[in-house]
Scaffold this active site. Structure first.
Site, PDB file in Angstrom:
ATOM      1  N   GLY A 188      57.973  80.440  41.429  1.00 44.21           N
ATOM      2  CA  GLY A 188      57.922  80.596  42.879  1.00 44.21           C
ATOM      3  C   GLY A 188      58.703  81.833  43.278  1.00 44.21           C
ATOM      4  O   GLY A 188      58.465  82.917  42.767  1.00 44.21           O
TER       5      GLY A 188
ATOM      6  N   LYS B  83      65.949  78.688  45.910  1.00 42.57           N
ATOM      7  CA  LYS B  83      64.882  78.780  44.903  1.00 42.57           C
ATOM      8  C   LYS B  83      63.750  77.868  45.350  1.00 42.57           C
ATOM      9  O   LYS B  83      63.910  76.641  45.416  1.00 42.57           O
ATOM     10  CB  LYS B  83      65.429  78.350  43.544  1.00 42.57           C
ATOM     11  CG  LYS B  83      64.527  78.627  42.365  1.00 42.57           C
ATOM     12  CD  LYS B  83      65.268  78.297  41.066  1.00 42.57           C
ATOM     13  CE  LYS B  83      64.428  78.618  39.838  1.00 42.57           C
ATOM     14  NZ  LYS B  83      65.160  78.319  38.596  1.00 42.57           N
TER      15      LYS B  83
ATOM     16  N   GLY C  74      58.684  84.872  40.540  1.00 44.85           N
ATOM     17  CA  GLY C  74      58.294  84.558  39.176  1.00 44.85           C
ATOM     18  C   GLY C  74      57.303  83.423  39.159  1.00 44.85           C
ATOM     19  O   GLY C  74      56.776  83.008  40.199  1.00 44.85           O
ATOM     20  N   SER C  75      57.031  82.903  37.945  1.00 39.64           N
ATOM     21  CA  SER C  75      56.069  81.816  37.811  1.00 39.64           C
ATOM     22  C   SER C  75      56.551  80.548  38.511  1.00 39.64           C
ATOM     23  O   SER C  75      55.765  79.687  38.876  1.00 39.64           O
ATOM     24  CB  SER C  75      55.833  81.518  36.321  1.00 39.64           C
ATOM     25  OG  SER C  75      57.053  81.198  35.682  1.00 39.64           O
TER      26      SER C  75
ATOM     27  N   ASP D 159      67.899  79.500  27.329  1.00 40.04           N
ATOM     28  CA  ASP D 159      67.229  80.699  27.834  1.00 40.04           C
ATOM     29  C   ASP D 159      68.259  81.727  28.301  1.00 40.04           C
ATOM     30  O   ASP D 159      68.182  82.258  29.398  1.00 40.04           O
ATOM     31  CB  ASP D 159      66.275  80.343  28.983  1.00 40.04           C
ATOM     32  CG  ASP D 159      65.255  81.449  29.249  1.00 40.04           C
ATOM     33  OD1 ASP D 159      65.061  82.315  28.366  1.00 40.04           O
ATOM     34  OD2 ASP D 159      64.656  81.459  30.343  1.00 40.04           O
TER      35      ASP D 159
END
Length: 407
Positions: free
Chosen positions: A59, A74, A56-57, A172
């Site tokens: 990484g 991550k 994703g944005s 989120d």
């Protein structure tokens, strides 16, 4: 009330609740802060080649080994690659460490270690098998999660939120941020993840990014300039309601609807996903009422996460007990018919449910004719330009909206 409902379990929804997590809560003693390349013996993180779990944005997430156990790592972009990670991404990582490093709950993913210094910034998290997003959309078309599984997952999410609230707001909540182990077993493990947008709150105060999050799950106060950027834990309760609808319906909310249209419908017209189209055997009246309360336009009218968890557990216990409608009504709950198969076997869509027409025309008030642009595809939140455009439209009123939508 039948003993199979186990009311004592309902009243004691979460024995792990404990004290609220605040900025004064010390980080867990077992969470390690790693310092760049200077790692103490036994603290090395070994990445498994080719074991990429997601990109994703931010990484990417890869599998690795830390202190003898398989973990999820991550990774931020490396410092030499395209200038490294952005300041906002570094801030998101720091916020995730600040929040998760203090959390200890069975429905919140566990942060084991973190490195926030170059050359390789990373978070080391417990490894989970899959996500709710993959569970929902990795099955053959026309199948949905059984009601009991929906209730179990929603109860676990509500328990996790009850632990976090009111001092931590996730902001989120969506299927991609709900992780699971043993999803088709007798007791699936469900955990909240991705706390990059979460914040530790000391008091109710404005935030510079009330619109952060994925638009399809964004509460109306996230779109509405009149709220002056004040976001409370009730923000997550709205998102949970949309998530419950999605699990019941088996499809993405607001799919194919533009960001501007979503914002206008949710914040100004108070339109919600079509709960009325889901039949009673799929969504008992008690559950339907709860969802409607959770996505109430007024945040102050939404129930607390602990109350949501209690209500969901009562409905789940009634469903497991196989109560007939008359008996269920006596205890204030209606329930679906118990399936003869295992509790977590995928079921076909209910008879009489015209899924084709439902999928083609999900919102009964008619489309506004905006160009299709999916606002929440599970890949992340809206961009700054998109959000600024939405706020401008909502502030300037109907004239500008008509111009933007071409009507």
């Amino acid at each position: 009330m039948p003993s199979s409902l186990r009311v004592s379990e309902v009243l004691a929804v979460d024995q792990h609740q404990g004290s609220p997590v605040t900025a004064l809560t010390p980080p867990r003693a077992d969470m390690q802060l790693l310092m760049g390349c200077q790692l103490a013996p036994g603290n090395e993180v070994t990445l498994i080649p080719g074991a990429v779990r997601g990109k994703g944005s931010f990484g990417r997430v890869v599998e690795g080994v830390y202190q003898g156990q398989r973990v999820a790592v991550k990774l931020l972009p490396e410092a030499h690659a395209w200038g490294g990670a952005s300041l906002s991404l570094l801030d998101s990582f720091a916020q995730e460490v600040e929040v998760l490093g203090r959390c200890d709950h069975p429905n919140v993913v566990r942060l084991l270690a973190a490195c926030l210094t170059p050359p390789r910034q990373c978070l080391v998290l417990e490894l989970m098998e899959t996500s709710l997003e993959r569970l929902l959309y990795g099955q053959p078309c026309g199948t949905v999660l059984p009601l009991r599984m929906v209730l179990h997952i929603a109860t676990c999410i509500a328990k996790g939120l009850a632990y976090l609230h009111p001092t931590i707001v996730h902001r989120d909540l969506k299927p991609g941020n709900v992780l699971m182990n043993d999803p088709w077993g007798p007791n699936p493990v469900v955990k909240l993840a991705d706390f990059g947008l979460a914040r530790l709150r000391i008091t109710t105060q404005p935030t510079e990014t009330p619109d952060a999050g994925t638009p399809s799950y964004l509460a109306p106060e996230g779109f509405d300039p009149a709220h002056c950027g004040v976001i409370t834990h009730q923000f997550d309760i709205y998102s949970l309601a949309v998530l419950m609808w999605e699990m019941l319906a088996g499809r993405q909310p607001w799919k194919g609807v533009s960001l501007v249209e979503v914002a206008y419908k949710v914040a100004q017209q108070h339109v919600r996903p079509p709960l009325w189209q889901i039949p009673e055997e799929r969504c008992p009246p008690k559950l339907r009422t709860l969802i409607e309360q959770c996505w109430d336009p007024d945040p102050r009218r939404r129930p607390a996460a602990a109350e949501v968890a209690k209500c969901l557990l009562i409905v789940l216990q009634a469903t497991r007990a196989g109560l007939d409608p008359q008996t269920a009504a006596e205890v204030g709950h209606a329930t679906a018919k118990v399936q003869p198969e295992s509790m977590f076997v995928s079921e076909e869509l209910p008879r009489g449910w015209d899924y084709a027409s439902y999928a083609d025309d999900p919102y009964d008030d008619g489309a506004l004719g905006a160009p299709a642009r999916q606002p929440g595809d599970g890949k992340g939140g809206a961009g700054a330009d998109d959000v600024a455009e939405v706020i401008q439209v909502l502030t300037c009123g109907a004239g500008m909206l008509a111009q933007k939508l071409g009507v």
